[in-house]
Design a protein around this motif. Structure first.
Motif, short mmCIF file in Angstrom:
data_model
loop_
_atom_site.label_atom_id
_atom_site.label_comp_id
_atom_site.label_asym_id
_atom_site.label_seq_id
_atom_site.Cartn_x
_atom_site.Cartn_y
_atom_site.Cartn_z
N ILE A 216 5.67 14.02 -1.43
CA ILE A 216 5.92 13.05 -0.39
C ILE A 216 5.36 11.71 -0.86
CG2 ILE A 216 3.80 13.73 0.81
CD1 ILE A 216 5.07 12.79 3.40
N ARG A 217 6.12 10.66 -0.60
CA ARG A 217 5.68 9.29 -0.89
C ARG A 217 5.80 8.48 0.39
NH1 ARG A 217 7.73 5.86 -5.24
NH2 ARG A 217 9.48 5.69 -3.85
N ALA A 218 4.83 7.61 0.61
CA ALA A 218 4.86 6.74 1.78
C ALA A 218 4.18 5.42 1.41
CB ALA A 218 4.14 7.40 2.94
N GLY A 219 4.60 4.37 2.10
CA GLY A 219 3.98 3.07 1.83
C GLY A 219 4.59 1.98 2.67
N THR A 220 4.15 0.75 2.41
CA THR A 220 4.65 -0.40 3.15
C THR A 220 5.77 -1.06 2.38
OG1 THR A 220 2.89 -1.72 2.15
CG2 THR A 220 2.50 -0.86 4.36
N LEU B 181 -4.36 -0.55 10.49
CA LEU B 181 -4.35 0.76 9.85
C LEU B 181 -3.45 1.72 10.62
CD1 LEU B 181 -8.09 1.29 8.90
CD2 LEU B 181 -6.17 0.85 7.37
N TRP B 182 -2.35 2.09 10.01
CA TRP B 182 -1.46 3.12 10.54
C TRP B 182 -1.95 4.44 9.98
CZ3 TRP B 182 3.60 2.46 12.98
CH2 TRP B 182 3.83 1.14 13.40
N LYS B 183 -1.70 5.52 10.69
CA LYS B 183 -2.15 6.83 10.23
C LYS B 183 -0.96 7.75 10.03
CE LYS B 183 -4.37 9.76 12.92
NZ LYS B 183 -5.42 10.42 13.72
N MET B 184 -0.99 8.50 8.95
CA MET B 184 0.03 9.50 8.66
C MET B 184 -0.68 10.85 8.61
SD MET B 184 2.65 9.82 5.43
CE MET B 184 1.35 9.69 4.21
N LYS B 185 -0.19 11.79 9.40
CA LYS B 185 -0.72 13.15 9.40
C LYS B 185 0.35 14.05 8.79
CE LYS B 185 -2.51 16.72 12.45
NZ LYS B 185 -2.75 17.10 13.84
N HIS C 289 0.86 -1.18 0.00
CA HIS C 289 0.00 0.00 0.00
C HIS C 289 0.89 1.23 0.00
CE1 HIS C 289 -3.64 -2.32 0.86
NE2 HIS C 289 -2.83 -3.10 1.55
N SER C 290 0.57 2.20 -0.85
CA SER C 290 1.37 3.41 -0.89
C SER C 290 0.51 4.61 -1.25
CB SER C 290 2.52 3.27 -1.90
OG SER C 290 2.00 3.11 -3.20
N LYS D 144 -3.90 10.44 6.25
CA LYS D 144 -4.02 9.31 5.34
C LYS D 144 -3.73 8.03 6.11
CE LYS D 144 -4.68 7.68 1.23
NZ LYS D 144 -5.95 7.71 0.63
N GLU D 145 -4.51 6.98 5.84
CA GLU D 145 -4.29 5.69 6.47
C GLU D 145 -3.47 4.81 5.54
OE1 GLU D 145 -8.28 4.38 7.27
OE2 GLU D 145 -8.22 5.24 9.27
N ILE D 146 -2.58 4.03 6.15
CA ILE D 146 -1.75 3.07 5.41
C ILE D 146 -2.01 1.70 6.02
CG2 ILE D 146 0.58 2.34 4.81
CD1 ILE D 146 1.43 5.27 5.07
N GLN D 147 -2.53 0.78 5.20
CA GLN D 147 -2.81 -0.58 5.66
C GLN D 147 -1.50 -1.37 5.73
OE1 GLN D 147 -5.72 -2.12 6.69
NE2 GLN D 147 -4.40 -3.85 7.17
N VAL D 148 -1.21 -1.91 6.90
CA VAL D 148 -0.04 -2.77 7.08
C VAL D 148 -0.53 -4.19 7.28
CG1 VAL D 148 1.97 -3.29 8.51
CG2 VAL D 148 1.38 -0.92 8.03
#
Length: 136
Positions: A127-131, A112-116, A35-36, A55-59
């Motif tokens: 910005i890019r984020a993901g698992t 669900l991790w959260k990114m603020k 997930h990104s 934004k939520e990131i599913q781990v």
């Protein structure tokens, strides 16, 4: 010619096989699905109401890290990462002189991790984020 005789026991057996098969497919696909998210910021498109983003990131099981990367030409970004229990595990800031390349261990904490994210009016970049799966 083959004839199929359907009785209650046969129908129940077939239903059980189909349910087990669907669960096994779900388990296999979820564990390797990455997930990104990516955000691009342009000062000319800045709106105050969108200066803070969550934004939520599913781990899923098997993932080792959440990665965060920024590439800013100007401005500033503040980032907070929260685990599924709502606890803040990391706070970071980036600007054009100090971009972020960070890996945050998830320690087998699925969910669900959260990114603020909070940006300034003159922020230009992405910005890019993901698992991330472990290297095999």
């Amino acid at each position: 010619m083959i004839k199929f005789y359907c009785n209650r026991r046969g129908a129940f057996f077939l239903l059980c096989v189909l349910v087990i098969f669907s669960f096994s497919l779900t388990a296999c696909s979820n564990s390797k699905e990455s997930h990104s998210v990516e955000f691009n910021f342009i000062p000319e498109e800045y709106e105050e109401e969108y200066s803070e983003i969550e934004k939520e990131i599913q781990v899923n099981r098997g993932f080792e890290n959440i990665y965060i990367e920024t590439n800013l030409n100007q401005g500033k970004i503040d980032i907070w990462i929260y685990n599924p229990d709502g606890e803040m595990v990391k706070k970071m800031s980036a600007d054009s002189e100090n971009n972020i390349i960070e890996k945050i261990p998830v320690n087998k904490n699925e969910g669900l991790w959260k990114m603020k994210i909070k940006i300034g009016q003159d922020t230009d970049g992405r910005i890019r984020a993901g698992t991330e799966l472990p290297i095999e």
